[in-house]
Enzyme design. Structure first.
Site, short mmCIF file in Angstrom:
data_model
loop_
_atom_site.label_atom_id
_atom_site.label_comp_id
_atom_site.label_asym_id
_atom_site.label_seq_id
_atom_site.Cartn_x
_atom_site.Cartn_y
_atom_site.Cartn_z
N HIS A 102 34.33 142.86 -72.91
CA HIS A 102 33.82 141.62 -72.31
C HIS A 102 34.59 140.42 -72.86
O HIS A 102 35.29 140.50 -73.86
CB HIS A 102 32.32 141.45 -72.60
N ASP A 104 33.45 136.63 -74.13
CA ASP A 104 32.16 136.09 -74.56
C ASP A 104 31.57 135.09 -73.55
O ASP A 104 32.25 134.14 -73.14
CB ASP A 104 32.29 135.44 -75.94
N HIS A 249 37.19 142.05 -75.42
CA HIS A 249 36.99 142.77 -76.68
C HIS A 249 35.74 143.63 -76.59
O HIS A 249 34.89 143.42 -75.72
CB HIS A 249 36.91 141.81 -77.87
N ARG A 264 29.45 134.42 -86.44
CA ARG A 264 30.51 133.94 -85.54
C ARG A 264 30.14 132.56 -85.00
O ARG A 264 28.96 132.22 -84.89
CB ARG A 264 30.78 134.93 -84.42
C1 SIN Z 1 31.27 139.98 -80.45
O1 SIN Z 1 31.37 140.29 -79.26
O2 SIN Z 1 31.31 138.82 -80.82
C2 SIN Z 1 31.07 141.03 -81.51
C3 SIN Z 1 32.34 141.62 -81.96
C4 SIN Z 1 32.13 142.57 -83.12
O3 SIN Z 1 30.98 142.77 -83.56
O4 SIN Z 1 33.12 143.13 -83.58
#
Ligand code: SIN
Length: 273
Positions: A102, A104, A249, A264
């Protein structure tokens, strides 16, 4: 920390490792320029040999790249609504919600341009994150397919995903939706990138449901070809900074019941064009 800044490609097609920049301290203008250049060149950068940074400093660091985006539905860290806590352990019934490729919050009208994630607790093994280069995914298509997709827009929705996941925690969550081009132009590099993903992209406008499903499934599979990807193995306190405009990702959910924890921030982006 050694003060010599090094930048090494992680793989030929996407990603770089940066050492020699201490993110727990204020970053200088020259460091900021180096980081921005590397971010645009490598699409995802991994800062290694880091200390755990405080939520305050994480927010400050994110703001060096623009105003911060606030997640519409995920629980907010107490006193720090800009921080999204990533945490799973033996009590987690589900993954951290990132187990498919996806970009974000692509369901927002102005989705975040980038995400900075630092992981502080890692499982003994597993818990890697995969990143895929969406410029390459676009470039690898035939010219007729590029021309067909260049004209199309698609809906990105979140209710199907956020309702089940977050509404038990907060009944007032927002579930945004937006229409974005299937192929977007990166506002800085001016390169074209495929901009669809399994989590949020639900329907290509103007196509029948059946046609849209076929094309989207084809594109999801295409975007996930291994040659466009890397798989990043985290070390404690590494900070990843990825560009949501030209990458997808996925966090691999292979480490339950071990703990994996971090924080994050996301940086506000423009309306895709
Ligand atoms: C995310 O999509 O921000 C999570 C990525 C992760 O947990 O590695």
């Amino acid at each position: 920390m050694n003060n010599k800044i090094t930048i090494k490609p992680y793989a030929p097609n996407i990603g770089a490792i940066i050492t020699g920049i201490d993110l727990s301290k204020e970053i200088s203008n020259s460091e900021l320029k180096i980081i921005k250049d590397a971010f645009h060149k490598f699409l995802v950068i991994f800062f290694q040999e880091q200390f755990e940074i405080t939520p305050e400093n994480h927010i400050k660091l994110g703001k060096c790249f623009g105003d911060l985006h606030i997640h519409p539905a995920a629980p907010k860290m107490k006193n720090f609504p800009e921080i999204f806590e990533i945490h799973t352990d033996k009590n987690s019934k589900i993954s951290n919600g990132a187990e498919d490729f996806h970009s974000d919050v692509s369901c927002d009208i102005k989705p975040p341009l980038g995400t900075m994630l630092q992981l502080h607790i890692l499982p003994e093994s597993g818990g890697d994150t995969m990143f895929a280069n969406m410029y390459m995914a676009y470039d690898a298509l035939s010219n007729p397919m590029k021309q067909f997709l260049d004209e199309l827009n698609a809906s990105h929705e979140s209710e199907h995903f956020y309702k089940g996941r977050y509404s038990k925690i907060d009944e007032n969550i927002k579930c945004p939706s937006a229409i974005h081009p299937v192929v977007r132009t990166h506002p800085v590099t001016k390169k074209k990138a495929l901009y669809v993903n399994r989590f949020f992209t639900t329907q290509i406008e103007g196509l029948s449901k059946h046609e849209s499903k076929l094309i989207l499934n084809y594109l999801f599979k295409h975007c996930e070809k291994t040659e466009f990807q890397i798989r990043y193995r985290w070390k404690q306190n590494d900070m990843a900074f990825w560009d949501n405009r030209c990458t997808l990702h996925k966090a691999i959910w292979d480490y339950f019941p071990n703990e994996r924890k971090g924080r994050r921030v996301t940086i506000k982006g423009d309306k895709p064009f």
